[in-house]
Scaffold this motif. Structure first.
Motif, PDB file in Angstrom:
ATOM      1  N   ASP A 145      -0.671  -0.664 -12.243  1.00 23.85           N
ATOM      2  CA  ASP A 145      -1.798  -1.672 -12.195  1.00 23.85           C
ATOM      3  C   ASP A 145      -1.245  -2.889 -11.844  1.00 23.85           C
ATOM      4  N   GLY A 146       0.109  -3.290 -12.286  1.00 21.18           N
ATOM      5  CA  GLY A 146       0.469  -4.479 -11.319  1.00 21.18           C
ATOM      6  C   GLY A 146       0.521  -4.600  -9.885  1.00 21.18           C
ATOM      7  N   LEU A 147       1.015  -3.461  -9.444  1.00 24.02           N
ATOM      8  CA  LEU A 147       1.094  -3.452  -7.909  1.00 24.02           C
ATOM      9  C   LEU A 147      -0.227  -3.219  -7.222  1.00 24.02           C
ATOM     10  N   TYR A 148      -1.186  -2.595  -8.117  1.00 19.57           N
ATOM     11  CA  TYR A 148      -2.573  -2.614  -7.341  1.00 19.57           C
ATOM     12  C   TYR A 148      -3.071  -3.933  -7.234  1.00 19.57           C
ATOM     13  N   ASN A 149      -2.947  -4.774  -8.379  1.00 20.27           N
ATOM     14  CA  ASN A 149      -3.556  -6.119  -8.449  1.00 20.27           C
ATOM     15  C   ASN A 149      -2.549  -6.881  -7.365  1.00 20.27           C
ATOM     16  N   THR A 150      -1.259  -6.558  -7.322  1.00 20.91           N
ATOM     17  CA  THR A 150      -0.768  -7.630  -6.092  1.00 20.91           C
ATOM     18  C   THR A 150      -1.138  -6.984  -4.633  1.00 20.91           C
ATOM     19  N   TYR A 151      -1.507  -5.849  -4.651  1.00 22.39           N
ATOM     20  CA  TYR A 151      -2.126  -5.424  -3.274  1.00 22.39           C
ATOM     21  C   TYR A 151      -3.780  -6.094  -3.205  1.00 22.39           C
ATOM     22  N   SER A 159       0.840  -1.187  -0.147  1.00 24.52           N
ATOM     23  CA  SER A 159       0.004   0.192  -0.141  1.00 24.52           C
ATOM     24  C   SER A 159       0.814   1.228   0.098  1.00 24.52           C
ATOM     25  N   GLY A 160       2.014   1.371   0.874  1.00 21.93           N
ATOM     26  CA  GLY A 160       2.898   2.479   0.924  1.00 21.93           C
ATOM     27  C   GLY A 160       3.483   2.895  -0.510  1.00 21.93           C
ATOM     28  N   GLU A 161       3.874   1.364  -1.088  1.00 23.21           N
ATOM     29  CA  GLU A 161       4.553   1.507  -2.556  1.00 23.21           C
ATOM     30  C   GLU A 161       3.450   1.980  -3.485  1.00 23.21           C
ATOM     31  N   LEU A 162       2.407   1.581  -3.451  1.00 24.50           N
ATOM     32  CA  LEU A 162       1.281   2.043  -4.335  1.00 24.50           C
ATOM     33  C   LEU A 162       1.132   3.533  -4.316  1.00 24.50           C
ATOM     34  N   LYS A 163       1.051   4.154  -2.786  1.00 26.53           N
ATOM     35  CA  LYS A 163       0.885   5.653  -2.736  1.00 26.53           C
ATOM     36  C   LYS A 163       1.895   6.237  -3.194  1.00 26.53           C
ATOM     37  N   ALA A 164       3.469   5.941  -3.008  1.00 27.54           N
ATOM     38  CA  ALA A 164       4.177   6.579  -3.452  1.00 27.54           C
ATOM     39  C   ALA A 164       4.375   6.473  -4.948  1.00 27.54           C
ATOM     40  N   LEU A 165       3.943   5.521  -5.678  1.00 30.38           N
ATOM     41  CA  LEU A 165       3.825   5.477  -7.156  1.00 30.38           C
ATOM     42  C   LEU A 165       2.755   6.464  -7.565  1.00 30.38           C
ATOM     43  N   GLU A 166       1.584   6.510  -7.058  1.00 29.69           N
ATOM     44  CA  GLU A 166       0.545   7.515  -7.229  1.00 29.69           C
ATOM     45  C   GLU A 166       1.159   8.724  -7.449  1.00 29.69           C
ATOM     46  N   THR A 167       1.571   9.251  -6.141  1.00 30.06           N
ATOM     47  CA  THR A 167       2.363  10.509  -6.037  1.00 30.06           C
ATOM     48  C   THR A 167       3.053  10.911  -7.132  1.00 30.06           C
ATOM     49  N   LYS A 168       3.976   9.883  -7.820  1.00 31.79           N
ATOM     50  CA  LYS A 168       4.966  10.241  -8.872  1.00 31.79           C
ATOM     51  C   LYS A 168       4.111  10.264  -9.778  1.00 31.79           C
TER      52      LYS A 168
END
Length: 406
Positions: free
Chosen positions: A364-370, A275-284
């Motif tokens: 998308d890949g990270l979201y599906n992993t989450y 979730s933290g990685e996803l938020k960082a990627l979303e910010t970028k």
């Protein structure tokens, strides 16, 4: 999911990343459905799905397992029929042999993956499939697979990108290179039960459609005023879910409630990390999109900026700037944004769009992993709660038996 595109523009639109000529923005002009336009639309659809919290496949890079609408509903109907067939057995506290329905295409995918895991050449791959009754055919650079129960082969495109010619040969080359690098040794003995159990646990870790549900506290519900009909349903429900709970508990290989609790904590930590990685990627990604908007806005004012430089006198420049005030407000705002972020050279629009699409694909890949990790955490959490409820329910009986023994 469908993308519907009108052939003519009904109103003037701003200059977007996939456009490359002025007519693409004007009202009444015909829309050009280019590859760049389709990729842009797909990326926007993916972003829309992520924003609404929907599970989204990667539209930009295809799907490893491509499930058609017909296969989806066949799996749903088959699972419902299997649950109905297993209901009497579960009611009698008998664990059914099969609890998850698999379509013929899914069984074929598993057969292909099993063959790809060991084959080092296409001939070996074909031979392993032939032992399972599957014939692989290559025609015009494409693979298709014929199963014994069919007269028409299934193309790789209908199974997923993992089974097309390029992906299959890439895996075979990797297997051949790995076999060449490995030192010579005696043949491996047959796989042990422990090895097979480890493979089964890996398969169990995948998200399930027929996951375990929480047990119902019948006494509490009856105290709240539920009737006899609800009590009968709850008893059957608890028997089913207790059987599923114990099955999952054993399949994961837990030997104590403490191991289960540790697994729940580990699953939660992995979910939080993703979730933290996803938020960082979303910010970028949002930063790149904002930069893209500023670059496009600045590019739209190029004609006005060129016209200002063509003016000879200060008075003419002031008059020209006043006549094109809106363009210069946009250009000045973009220039301030570039200066604030230390951007001295503007990135190419196509390169920036490609970078955004790459970030969307990663997201998308990270979201599906989450999504999968969240499902696993919920399943383990439900199993833990059910185990705790079963132990609490059995505790008075154990105390009663101990008192009788004394």
């Amino acid at each position: 999911m469908h993308i519907v595109i009108n052939s003519l523009r009904i109103e003037e639109v701003p200059f977007l990343p996939y456009m490359d000529r002025p007519a693409d923005t004007k009202v009444g002009c015909k829309h050009r459905c280019t590859d760049a336009a389709l990729r842009y639309f797909k990326s926007e659809v993916m972003e829309m799905c992520h924003r609404e919290g929907l599970y989204q496949i990667d539209l930009l890079n295809g799907s490893k397992n491509r499930v058609t609408d017909r296969e989806y509903w066949a799996q749903k109907k088959g699972q419902a029929a299997l649950d109905k067939q297993n209901a009497p057995m579960i009611a009698d506290s008998i664990t059914p042999r099969q609890t998850k329905f698999e379509t013929n295409k899914e069984k074929l995918r598993q057969t292909l993956r099993k063959a790809l895991a060991t084959a080092a050449s296409f001939d070996e791959f074909s031979s392993l499939l032939l032992q399972e009754g599957v014939t692989v055919k290559e025609s015009r650079g494409r693979l298709s697979y014929l199963t014994p129960d069919r007269t028409k082969p299934i193309t790789a495109r209908k199974l997923g990108d993992d089974f097309d010619r390029a992906a299959v040969f890439a895996v075979l080359e990797q297997n051949a290179a790995r076999a060449a690098e490995a030192p010579a040794r005696s043949p491996d003995p047959p796989r042990t039960i422990k090895d097979r159990l480890q493979v089964a646990r890996a398969e169990i870790a995948a998200p399930k459609q027929d996951g375990v549900q929480r047990l119902v506290d019948i006494e509490q519900k009856m105290a709240e005023g539920k009737g006899r009909g609800y009590e009968r349903w709850a008893k059957i429900h608890n028997l089913k879910q207790a059987a599923k709970t114990l099955s999952v508990y054993q399949q994961y290989g837990f030997t104590s409630p403490e191991q289960l609790e540790a697994a729940v904590d580990t699953a939660y930590q992995k979910m939080r990390q993703t979730s933290g990685e996803l938020k960082a990627l979303e910010t970028k990604l949002q930063g790149k999109k904002k930069l893209q908007r500023q670059v496009l806005a600045y590019a739209q004012t190029k004609a006005a900026r060129d016209g200002l430089r063509a003016q000879k006198s200060e008075k003419a420049r002031a008059a020209y700037r006043q006549a094109h005030e809106s363009d210069f407000i946009i250009a000045d705002a973009a220039a301030r944004y570039f200066k604030a972020h230390g951007i001295t050279k503007l990135p190419a629009r196509k390169a920036l769009q490609a970078e955004i699409e790459q970030l969307i694909s990663e997201k998308d890949g990270l979201y599906n992993t989450y999504h999968e990790q969240k499902q696993r955490f919920k399943e383990l959490q439900t199993v833990k709660r059910n185990i705790d409820q079963i132990l609490r329910r059995d505790e008075p009986h154990r105390r009663k038996e101990q008192s009788h023994e004394r």
